[in-house]
Design an enzyme around this catalytic site. Sequence first.
Site, PDB file in Angstrom:
ATOM      1  N   GLY A 247       0.706  -1.168   0.005  1.00  0.00           N
ATOM      2  CA  GLY A 247       0.012  -0.001   0.135  1.00  0.00           C
ATOM      3  C   GLY A 247       0.696   1.308   0.037  1.00  0.00           C
ATOM      4  O   GLY A 247       0.431   2.109  -0.621  1.00  0.00           O
ATOM      5  N   ARG A 273       0.936  34.866 -17.732  1.00  0.00           N
ATOM      6  CA  ARG A 273       0.893  36.029 -16.976  1.00  0.00           C
ATOM      7  C   ARG A 273       2.171  36.929 -17.107  1.00  0.00           C
ATOM      8  O   ARG A 273       3.315  36.274 -17.337  1.00  0.00           O
ATOM      9  CB  ARG A 273       0.675  35.486 -15.374  1.00  0.00           C
ATOM     10  CG  ARG A 273       0.224  36.824 -14.726  1.00  0.00           C
ATOM     11  CD  ARG A 273      -0.080  36.463 -13.206  1.00  0.00           C
ATOM     12  NE  ARG A 273      -0.173  37.512 -12.069  1.00  0.00           N
ATOM     13  CZ  ARG A 273      -0.741  38.378 -12.155  1.00  0.00           C
ATOM     14  NH1 ARG A 273      -2.014  38.540 -13.016  1.00  0.00           N
ATOM     15  NH2 ARG A 273      -0.829  39.372 -11.174  1.00  0.00           N
ATOM     16  N   GLU A 368      -1.481   5.844   6.011  1.00  0.00           N
ATOM     17  CA  GLU A 368      -0.873   4.708   6.044  1.00  0.00           C
ATOM     18  C   GLU A 368       0.749   4.677   6.740  1.00  0.00           C
ATOM     19  O   GLU A 368       1.903   4.128   6.190  1.00  0.00           O
ATOM     20  CB  GLU A 368      -0.433   4.288   4.523  1.00  0.00           C
ATOM     21  CG  GLU A 368      -1.977   3.691   3.820  1.00  0.00           C
ATOM     22  CD  GLU A 368      -1.779   2.575   2.818  1.00  0.00           C
ATOM     23  OE1 GLU A 368      -0.869   1.652   3.027  1.00  0.00           O
ATOM     24  OE2 GLU A 368      -2.698   2.520   2.058  1.00  0.00           O
TER      25      GLU A 368
END
Length: 384
Positions: A247, A273, A368
């Site tokens: 995991g 920008r 986790e």
Amino acid sequence: MDLFDESIVPEHARAVKAEARAFAEEHVAPVAAEYYESGEYPWEVLEAGMDAGLVAQDLPEEYGGRGLSLQEVLGMAEELYRADAGIALTLQLASFGAEILVEYGDEDLKAEYLPPVANNDQLTGLAVSEPETGSNLAGMTTTAEREGDEWVLNGEKYWIGNGVEADWLTVYAKTGDDPENPYGNYSLFVVPTDADGYHAEHIPEKIAMRASKQAHVTFEDCRIPADHLIGEEGAGFLALADFFNHGRVVVGGHGLGLAAAAIEEAWAFVHDREAWGQPISEFQSVKHDLADMRLDFEAARALVWRAADRVEADEDPGYWAALAKTAGTEAAADCAETAMQLHGGRSVLAERRISRIYRDVRIPVVYEGANPVQRDLIYGQAPR
């Protein structure tokens, strides 16, 4: 901009990764802002993911899944978390913990509980954390006591994904009290959520990953059949540690997806920008910030994918899993921080995707196993 260079991905994992990308572009990204604002559970997206064969498909083919490998699930994580972390977490939590039953459960228990999840008829989840206990797996206090043909559970669990929505959970509980062997005091159980004594409610709203729902679960003399024990009594800690090794590699992928999203937002903003008569992207400090983001991302991605191979091969899995989880999630946090700075005042606008990413990156560094705990594992399990 395509940050997910395919050359690092094993060939067998590329097709599923491509499926996840197409799904994320069509079903996740367009509704991400809407679900973040509403905080609703994304049932429609989850059902679409089921129809696309992308939910609970790491379960073996013999139970109805696709038997996806760790590398395939990692590839999916990159793509889904790039699109939106909250919805992605919902998709990947649908079978969370069921892999423990695959690995350690007896055949009757597996035959009863795995096919409905793999066939997307049921949801499941994993109940480990508690209100007063975080990452200390040997410090959990929820108990399971044997009474005749039943186990009786008492205690609380917190931060439980699908605790309300799931049909059953894999629950980690204390079954022994041996001070000489604290790691042998815990076991794992299949607990149907309609069992007497099971209660769950959603925890208060979070500032991040709002499309994913977690619950506060309480067990009050919650009775389950004796055969719902997964594996051997007292073997829960080691089984859970092995599960988290896989995991945590995937959580590294959560971070990579978020880092990629932050880089995309920063790159687009500074190239669109102007300030002091020139594009922001022409300032040397901005170039250096973008370069540092790419350095963090590429270094973390190389490590996470290497860790996937090592964990799959069972080569120092705890060490590599901790490296992957820490590197991937901290790259995300660093990239989001820099992207916020490059956006200036506009970074705090709720309508900006970067503001959502910035909040979302705070969660994977904790779940986790918080990253300070991962550093303990890296030091303690480093090959010598």
